[in-house]
Design a protein around this motif. Structure first.
Motif, short mmCIF file in Angstrom:
data_model
loop_
_atom_site.label_atom_id
_atom_site.label_comp_id
_atom_site.label_asym_id
_atom_site.label_seq_id
_atom_site.Cartn_x
_atom_site.Cartn_y
_atom_site.Cartn_z
N MET A 124 24.75 45.81 34.72
CA MET A 124 25.47 44.60 35.10
C MET A 124 24.81 44.01 36.35
O MET A 124 24.35 44.75 37.22
CB MET A 124 26.94 44.91 35.41
CG MET A 124 27.74 45.45 34.24
SD MET A 124 27.80 44.38 32.78
CE MET A 124 28.84 43.06 33.36
N VAL A 125 24.77 42.69 36.40
CA VAL A 125 24.30 41.97 37.56
C VAL A 125 25.52 41.26 38.14
O VAL A 125 26.09 40.39 37.50
CB VAL A 125 23.21 40.94 37.20
CG1 VAL A 125 22.75 40.19 38.46
CG2 VAL A 125 22.05 41.60 36.49
N ARG A 172 27.92 53.84 36.96
CA ARG A 172 27.08 55.02 37.18
C ARG A 172 26.40 55.03 38.55
O ARG A 172 26.47 55.99 39.27
CB ARG A 172 26.00 55.13 36.09
CG ARG A 172 26.57 55.42 34.72
CD ARG A 172 27.32 56.75 34.74
NE ARG A 172 27.79 57.07 33.40
CZ ARG A 172 29.03 57.44 33.13
NH1 ARG A 172 29.93 57.50 34.06
NH2 ARG A 172 29.39 57.72 31.91
N GLU A 173 25.71 53.94 38.90
CA GLU A 173 25.04 53.91 40.21
C GLU A 173 24.58 52.50 40.56
O GLU A 173 24.29 51.70 39.69
CB GLU A 173 23.84 54.86 40.25
CG GLU A 173 22.70 54.45 39.34
CD GLU A 173 21.50 55.38 39.42
OE1 GLU A 173 21.10 55.74 40.54
OE2 GLU A 173 20.98 55.72 38.36
N GLY A 174 24.50 52.26 41.87
CA GLY A 174 23.92 51.02 42.37
C GLY A 174 22.42 51.08 42.20
O GLY A 174 21.82 52.14 42.40
N GLU A 180 31.67 38.79 40.59
CA GLU A 180 31.78 38.45 39.18
C GLU A 180 30.65 39.16 38.44
O GLU A 180 29.48 38.92 38.72
CB GLU A 180 31.65 36.93 39.01
CG GLU A 180 31.75 36.49 37.58
CD GLU A 180 31.70 34.97 37.42
OE1 GLU A 180 32.13 34.51 36.36
OE2 GLU A 180 31.24 34.27 38.34
N PRO A 181 30.98 40.04 37.50
CA PRO A 181 29.95 40.74 36.73
C PRO A 181 29.29 39.83 35.70
O PRO A 181 29.93 38.97 35.09
CB PRO A 181 30.72 41.87 36.03
CG PRO A 181 31.98 42.03 36.83
CD PRO A 181 32.30 40.64 37.31
N GLY A 182 28.01 40.06 35.51
CA GLY A 182 27.26 39.34 34.49
C GLY A 182 26.16 40.23 33.94
O GLY A 182 25.98 41.37 34.37
N GLN A 183 25.44 39.69 32.97
CA GLN A 183 24.32 40.43 32.38
C GLN A 183 23.15 39.47 32.21
O GLN A 183 23.34 38.29 31.87
CB GLN A 183 24.69 41.04 31.04
CG GLN A 183 25.63 42.21 31.19
CD GLN A 183 25.86 42.92 29.86
OE1 GLN A 183 26.34 42.31 28.93
NE2 GLN A 183 25.50 44.18 29.82
N ARG A 215 22.89 44.87 41.33
CA ARG A 215 22.87 45.45 39.98
C ARG A 215 23.47 46.84 39.97
O ARG A 215 23.30 47.61 40.90
CB ARG A 215 21.43 45.52 39.47
CG ARG A 215 20.77 44.16 39.35
CD ARG A 215 19.29 44.23 38.98
NE ARG A 215 18.57 45.12 39.87
CZ ARG A 215 17.86 46.18 39.47
NH1 ARG A 215 17.74 46.48 38.20
NH2 ARG A 215 17.24 46.94 40.34
N MET A 216 24.18 47.12 38.87
CA MET A 216 24.81 48.43 38.70
C MET A 216 24.44 48.99 37.33
O MET A 216 24.47 48.27 36.33
CB MET A 216 26.34 48.31 38.78
CG MET A 216 26.87 47.75 40.09
SD MET A 216 26.47 48.73 41.55
CE MET A 216 27.40 50.21 41.25
#
Length: 162
Positions: free
Chosen positions: A75-76, A44-46, A91-94, A60-61
């Motif tokens: 996502m971080v 959706r957005e940065g 690498e995406p994370g949460q 983050r997104m």
């Protein structure tokens, strides 16, 4: 274009963009552009307003997916590859309830190769080889067809060429 097979745990798509490598890299290094690039429709957005500038950087997104409660999530991403005008990846994370970010083991990686002064070969790799078995019980990998990667490169080309 190559898609996943029983032997691989990645998808790799390559396209030629009619723009200099520096212009392509600048768009990829701007998370504000990622929603327009995204071929899945989930981004959706940065949320940070900073350009990517180094390995180890977090960004983050805001995301959306119908299979997530309320649809919205964040996502971080950790930058794992950064060489100006050559490669960029994350690498995406949460973040968990304690604020500690856990990474799922999948990565996005763009490799750029100049083809003369006004064209760039872009290779996008989505790799899920590091996803642990316990996460694979809840998420099917890959979670989308390789056409989403092709769409991402088409969207990138449209953004850069304008």
């Amino acid at each position: 274009m190559r898609g996943p097979t029983a032997m691989t745990e990645n998808m790799i798509v390559t396209a030629t963009v009619d723009a200099p490598v520096s212009a392509v890299f600048s768009v990829l290094a701007d998370p504000a552009q990622h929603a327009a690039i995204d071929g899945t429709g989930w981004v959706r957005e940065g949320l940070d307003g900073e350009f990517l500038s180094r390995a180890g950087q977090l960004f983050r997104m805001a995301m959306y997916h119908d299979n997530v409660p309320n649809g919205h999530y964040e996502m971080v991403n950790k930058v794992i590859a950064f060489e100006r005008d050559r490669e960029i990846g994350w690498e995406p994370g949460q973040a968990g309830p304690d604020g500690v970010v856990g990474y799922g083991g999948w990565t996005w990686h763009y490799t750029l190769e100049p083809i003369g002064p006004a064209q760039t070969r872009v290779t996008l790799t989505y790799d899920w080889s590091g996803v642990p078995a316990e996460l694979r019980e809840h998420i099917e990998f890959p979670p989308f067809p390789d056409t989403h990667l092709k769409n991402s490169l088409d969207n990138l080309a449209t953004l850069v060429v304008g």
